[in-house]
Write an enzyme that holds these catalytic residues in place. Structure first.
Site, PDB file in Angstrom:
ATOM      1  N   ASP A   1       0.870  -1.197   0.000  1.00  0.00           N
ATOM      2  CA  ASP A   1       0.000   0.000   0.000  1.00  0.00           C
ATOM      3  C   ASP A   1       0.901   1.239   0.000  1.00  0.00           C
ATOM      4  O   ASP A   1       2.132   1.124   0.074  1.00  0.00           O
ATOM      5  CB  ASP A   1      -0.925  -0.004   1.235  1.00  0.00           C
ATOM      6  CG  ASP A   1      -1.982   1.100   1.192  1.00  0.00           C
ATOM      7  OD1 ASP A   1      -2.291   1.623   0.109  1.00  0.00           O
ATOM      8  OD2 ASP A   1      -2.515   1.449   2.269  1.00  0.00           O
TER       9      ASP A   1
ATOM     10  N   TYR B   1      -1.522   8.082  -2.490  1.00  0.00           N
ATOM     11  CA  TYR B   1      -1.856   7.630  -3.840  1.00  0.00           C
ATOM     12  C   TYR B   1      -3.156   8.255  -4.363  1.00  0.00           C
ATOM     13  O   TYR B   1      -3.324   8.405  -5.571  1.00  0.00           O
ATOM     14  CB  TYR B   1      -2.023   6.107  -3.852  1.00  0.00           C
ATOM     15  CG  TYR B   1      -0.731   5.345  -3.996  1.00  0.00           C
ATOM     16  CD1 TYR B   1       0.510   5.980  -4.022  1.00  0.00           C
ATOM     17  CD2 TYR B   1      -0.762   3.962  -4.124  1.00  0.00           C
ATOM     18  CE1 TYR B   1       1.678   5.248  -4.165  1.00  0.00           C
ATOM     19  CE2 TYR B   1       0.404   3.224  -4.276  1.00  0.00           C
ATOM     20  CZ  TYR B   1       1.621   3.874  -4.289  1.00  0.00           C
ATOM     21  OH  TYR B   1       2.766   3.144  -4.445  1.00  0.00           O
ATOM     22  N   GLY B   2      -4.071   8.574  -3.441  1.00  0.00           N
ATOM     23  CA  GLY B   2      -5.370   9.117  -3.848  1.00  0.00           C
ATOM     24  C   GLY B   2      -5.244  10.441  -4.583  1.00  0.00           C
ATOM     25  O   GLY B   2      -6.189  10.900  -5.215  1.00  0.00           O
TER      26      GLY B   2
ATOM     27  N   CYS C   1      -4.678  -1.772  -1.649  1.00  0.00           N
ATOM     28  CA  CYS C   1      -4.957  -0.358  -1.874  1.00  0.00           C
ATOM     29  C   CYS C   1      -6.003  -0.239  -2.983  1.00  0.00           C
ATOM     30  O   CYS C   1      -5.760  -0.685  -4.108  1.00  0.00           O
ATOM     31  CB  CYS C   1      -3.664   0.338  -2.291  1.00  0.00           C
ATOM     32  SG  CYS C   1      -3.883   2.067  -2.741  1.00  0.00           S
ATOM     33  N   ASN C   2      -7.136   0.343  -2.647  1.00  0.00           N
ATOM     34  CA  ASN C   2      -8.199   0.509  -3.645  1.00  0.00           C
ATOM     35  C   ASN C   2      -7.805   1.519  -4.717  1.00  0.00           C
ATOM     36  O   ASN C   2      -8.120   1.339  -5.888  1.00  0.00           O
ATOM     37  CB  ASN C   2      -9.482   1.007  -2.974  1.00  0.00           C
ATOM     38  CG  ASN C   2     -10.079  -0.001  -2.016  1.00  0.00           C
ATOM     39  OD1 ASN C   2     -10.997  -0.726  -2.356  1.00  0.00           O
ATOM     40  ND2 ASN C   2      -9.566  -0.055  -0.798  1.00  0.00           N
TER      41      ASN C   2
ATOM     42  N   CYS D   1     -11.418   2.219   1.030  1.00  0.00           N
ATOM     43  CA  CYS D   1     -10.000   2.561   1.154  1.00  0.00           C
ATOM     44  C   CYS D   1      -9.486   1.741   2.325  1.00  0.00           C
ATOM     45  O   CYS D   1     -10.140   1.692   3.381  1.00  0.00           O
ATOM     46  CB  CYS D   1      -9.839   4.051   1.434  1.00  0.00           C
ATOM     47  SG  CYS D   1      -8.157   4.506   1.934  1.00  0.00           S
ATOM     48  N   THR D   2      -8.356   1.083   2.150  1.00  0.00           N
ATOM     49  CA  THR D   2      -7.896   0.170   3.204  1.00  0.00           C
ATOM     50  C   THR D   2      -7.476   0.909   4.478  1.00  0.00           C
ATOM     51  O   THR D   2      -7.338   0.291   5.529  1.00  0.00           O
ATOM     52  CB  THR D   2      -6.718  -0.689   2.694  1.00  0.00           C
ATOM     53  OG1 THR D   2      -5.716   0.172   2.136  1.00  0.00           O
ATOM     54  CG2 THR D   2      -7.200  -1.673   1.634  1.00  0.00           C
ATOM     55  N   HIS D   3      -7.276   2.212   4.372  1.00  0.00           N
ATOM     56  CA  HIS D   3      -6.990   2.983   5.589  1.00  0.00           C
ATOM     57  C   HIS D   3      -8.212   3.059   6.523  1.00  0.00           C
ATOM     58  O   HIS D   3      -8.059   3.202   7.734  1.00  0.00           O
ATOM     59  CB  HIS D   3      -6.576   4.418   5.239  1.00  0.00           C
ATOM     60  CG  HIS D   3      -5.137   4.577   4.879  1.00  0.00           C
ATOM     61  ND1 HIS D   3      -4.619   4.167   3.676  1.00  0.00           N
ATOM     62  CD2 HIS D   3      -4.091   5.106   5.582  1.00  0.00           C
ATOM     63  CE1 HIS D   3      -3.325   4.451   3.633  1.00  0.00           C
ATOM     64  NE2 HIS D   3      -2.973   5.021   4.780  1.00  0.00           N
TER      65      HIS D   3
END
Ligand code: DGL
Length: 262
Positions: free
Chosen positions: A8, A40-41, A72-73, A181-183
């Site tokens: 990620d 990354y977003g 990571c989406n 979102c994996t966060h």
């Protein structure tokens, strides 16, 4: 014994690592996070795709894993075809749980909480058309929430009021909220304190862990190390002076932390 690479931009993929460890307690995990290019977003799509291919090529060279999880989406929703074409090991991606959400929703109004990057992907519209055509999708894109999850993971404080402001469009209208979102599963306790009672919150973590389990060789992934100790490594792409992050990673079960320059 199996070794997998989970990847990620920041600590978000740890939410996926936790699910994988539950499912596969004897698998060793290299957790690579690209803090040099975080977040990354906010990256444009060509930059992100090129970065992912070159970074992962370098990362697998010295320590080839049996499988890679793109935890990571923002990355998976754009780069999976390019990554699958570039590697001959299985690659598992994480994309928002739109299909399960549409099945769960009674009101047929579902909320997607993701990064700004993810909500603008055409892939999201395709998922919606294929699996949730009968639903209204409320998209909330927030890179600020990613930063809040990073803070919370390091033991810092976040504002519940701000969390509520960001999530409110979904809280007001939907009966199912997707953490895309994996966060965001790292914010689960805080979200549970403020979300409406009838709102179901889902993410893709468990399904990803099950997919990893299906793809790995069962005998290898069940095999214990001779001394019973698993060497989980956390790999950064930029060194960090932040001791709170290092402490959090050690308490997460990582026993080696290093910087790689692929
Ligand atoms: N964890 C990433 C995701 O699932 C986003 C983090 C970032 O924007 O860097 O989308």
């Amino acid at each position: 014994m199996s070794n997998i690479l989970v990847f990620d931009s920041g600590v978000g993929g740890i939410s996926v690592v936790r699910e994988i460890k539950q499912c596969l307690p004897n698998v060793t995990i290299d957790y690579l996070f690209d803090n040099l290019y975080y977040p990354y977003g906010e990256l444009d799509e060509p930059t992100l795709i090129n970065r992912l291919v070159s970074l992962l090529k370098g990362a697998v060279k010295n320590h080839p894993p049996q499988l890679i999880v793109i935890a990571c989406n923002s990355a998976s929703t754009i780069a999976l075809p390019a990554l699958r074409a570039a590697f001959d090991i299985p690659i598992v991606g994480v994309v928002p749980a739109i299909k399960p959400a549409s099945k769960l929703s009674r009101s047929k109004v579902i909320g997607l909480l993701a990064t700004q990057g993810t909500i603008t992907r055409t892939y999201i519209e395709e998922l919606k058309q294929e699996f949730a055509a009968d639903c209204e999708l409320i998209n909330v894109g927030s890179n600020e929430l990613v930063a809040m999850a990073e803070t919370l993971y390091r033991g810092g404080d976040i504002s519940s009021r701000r969390l509520l402001e960001i999530c409110n469009p979904i809280f007001q209208q939907a009966d199912v909220m997707i953490l895309g979102c994996t966060h965001f599963p790292l914010l689960a306790n805080e979200l549970n304190k403020i979300k409406p009672q009838g709102l179901t919150v889902i993410d893709s973590g468990k399904a990803i862990a099950q997919r990893v389990q299906e793809l790995l060789n069962v005998e290898d992934s069940d095999k214990k190390t001779p001394d019973g100790i698993l060497n989980h490594r956390a790999l950064y792409t930029k060194s960090v002076s932040d001791t709170s992050l290092t402490a959090a990673l050690f308490s997460e079960g990582f026993n080696e932390i290093c910087v790689i320059n692929p």
